[in-house]
Design a protein around this motif. Sequence first.
Motif, short mmCIF file in Angstrom:
data_model
loop_
_atom_site.label_atom_id
_atom_site.label_comp_id
_atom_site.label_asym_id
_atom_site.label_seq_id
_atom_site.Cartn_x
_atom_site.Cartn_y
_atom_site.Cartn_z
N GLU A 1 0.83 -1.20 0.00
CA GLU A 1 0.00 0.00 0.00
C GLU A 1 0.86 1.25 0.00
O GLU A 1 0.58 2.22 -0.71
CB GLU A 1 -0.92 0.00 1.22
CG GLU A 1 -1.86 1.18 1.28
CD GLU A 1 -2.91 1.05 2.37
OE1 GLU A 1 -3.59 2.05 2.65
OE2 GLU A 1 -3.06 -0.06 2.93
N LYS A 2 1.93 1.23 0.76
CA LYS A 2 2.85 2.37 0.81
C LYS A 2 3.47 2.63 -0.56
O LYS A 2 3.53 3.78 -1.02
CB LYS A 2 3.95 2.09 1.85
CG LYS A 2 5.00 3.18 2.01
CD LYS A 2 6.02 2.76 3.05
CE LYS A 2 7.16 3.76 3.14
NZ LYS A 2 6.71 5.05 3.70
N TYR A 3 3.88 1.56 -1.24
CA TYR A 3 4.48 1.70 -2.57
C TYR A 3 3.45 2.23 -3.57
O TYR A 3 3.76 3.12 -4.38
CB TYR A 3 5.01 0.33 -3.03
CG TYR A 3 5.68 0.35 -4.38
CD1 TYR A 3 6.93 0.92 -4.54
CD2 TYR A 3 5.07 -0.23 -5.50
CE1 TYR A 3 7.57 0.93 -5.78
CE2 TYR A 3 5.70 -0.23 -6.73
CZ TYR A 3 6.95 0.35 -6.87
OH TYR A 3 7.57 0.37 -8.09
N ALA A 4 2.23 1.71 -3.50
CA ALA A 4 1.19 2.15 -4.43
C ALA A 4 0.88 3.64 -4.26
O ALA A 4 0.71 4.37 -5.24
CB ALA A 4 -0.07 1.32 -4.23
N LYS A 5 0.83 4.10 -3.01
CA LYS A 5 0.42 5.47 -2.75
C LYS A 5 1.57 6.47 -2.83
O LYS A 5 1.37 7.63 -3.17
CB LYS A 5 -0.24 5.56 -1.37
CG LYS A 5 -1.60 4.88 -1.31
CD LYS A 5 -2.24 5.01 0.06
CE LYS A 5 -3.63 4.39 0.07
NZ LYS A 5 -4.27 4.47 1.41
N GLU A 6 2.79 6.02 -2.52
CA GLU A 6 3.91 6.96 -2.47
C GLU A 6 4.80 6.93 -3.71
O GLU A 6 5.53 7.88 -3.96
CB GLU A 6 4.76 6.68 -1.23
CG GLU A 6 4.01 6.91 0.08
CD GLU A 6 4.89 6.71 1.31
OE1 GLU A 6 6.12 6.48 1.13
OE2 GLU A 6 4.37 6.78 2.44
N VAL A 7 4.70 5.84 -4.49
CA VAL A 7 5.55 5.73 -5.68
C VAL A 7 4.72 5.71 -6.96
O VAL A 7 4.91 6.54 -7.84
CB VAL A 7 6.45 4.48 -5.60
CG1 VAL A 7 7.29 4.35 -6.88
CG2 VAL A 7 7.35 4.54 -4.38
N LEU A 8 3.78 4.78 -7.05
CA LEU A 8 3.01 4.65 -8.29
C LEU A 8 2.00 5.78 -8.46
O LEU A 8 1.89 6.35 -9.54
CB LEU A 8 2.30 3.30 -8.33
CG LEU A 8 3.19 2.06 -8.31
CD1 LEU A 8 2.35 0.80 -8.49
CD2 LEU A 8 4.28 2.14 -9.38
N MET B 1 -7.67 9.40 -4.77
CA MET B 1 -7.55 9.30 -3.32
C MET B 1 -8.81 9.81 -2.62
O MET B 1 -9.20 9.29 -1.56
CB MET B 1 -6.32 10.07 -2.84
CG MET B 1 -4.98 9.42 -3.22
SD MET B 1 -4.74 7.75 -2.51
CE MET B 1 -5.31 6.71 -3.87
N GLU B 2 -9.47 10.78 -3.20
CA GLU B 2 -10.72 11.28 -2.61
C GLU B 2 -11.81 10.22 -2.73
O GLU B 2 -12.59 10.01 -1.79
CB GLU B 2 -11.14 12.57 -3.33
CG GLU B 2 -12.38 13.24 -2.73
CD GLU B 2 -12.16 13.79 -1.34
OE1 GLU B 2 -13.17 14.04 -0.64
OE2 GLU B 2 -10.99 13.96 -0.93
#
Length: 343
Positions: free
Chosen positions: A177-184, A197-198
Amino acid sequence: MKKLHFVFFGVVGLLLSCQSKDQTEEVQFEETIEMPDDGVRMIPISTLSGDFEVFTKRVGDNPTKKVLLLHGGPGMTHEQYGNFDQYFPEEDIEFIWYDQLGSAHSDQPEDSTLWTIDRFVDEVEQVRTALGLNKDNFYLLGQSWGGMLGMEYAFKHQDNLKGLIICNMMSSLDEYEKYAKEVLGPQMPPKVFAELMEIEKNMDFENPRYMELLGEHHYPQHVLRMPSNEWPEEINRMMSQVNPDVYVYMQGYSEFGITPGASLKGWDVKDQLKNITVPTLVVGATHDTMDPEHMEWMSTEVANGRFLLCPNGSHLSQYDDPEHFFPGVIQFIKDVDSGSFGK
């Protein structure tokens, strides 16, 4: 009809209409009777909720190289590996297509108590026993959720394995989840990512904009790197047969993590990887929905690991980078079989 999103651990996101029970049963029956009999075997599975049957189909026959394929989802189908018959037979590698309980060609009980990791691990063990697979011939290959299931099987039953192949799956869903939200996510136009995200924040997954935005800005880049109208027929067929009861209960709806309340939320086995001693290949892809650096790290955590990077691939790298995926997987199987792996 109500519409749901299915994202296959970030693999395949499509807008599918839920079918009524009668419709689902009709599709399952039609698909089953159309399949050729050669190599097909329905395996009986015992559970605390009763006895069921799961679909398998063997292709080839090799006494020392037998690969059982674990599909993703949960709740997808063996069609995920539809193109394996173009590569494995010519290398004299036997493989077994297999639909897990709840998936299209297997029984589909309506009982959420069945949808647990431990129960699925026990199912794989029953399938192994029924097919006569053992430490002298048994390779287990899983992709996405199938990779998770493969890891969990190895933690409990690796004495039965000759080799383990983990494809396109990280060892921590929080880190996914961190990779999806912070990188992709930030690779998208800022306004697009903010809107997605909304939608996720509001749990508004029926909003058609969710799939519209992902279909343009995410799937062709990180799921299957080809235009959606060129996706292989077997992948489209697989997506038409997703079991939402299994998928949503375990995974949820989100493209950028596991939906709160889904049973797989918080899954993390990073600290257990060191306990896997069987020869292990970890496959990642440069454009994957999963972090390729994390997957390379996984290959160093297991006792006898190797990493395969598919530089042109995404999450379904067997389809968008077969030039690297299949030679790497086949070489691993041959090296283990010959006793040269790790030497």
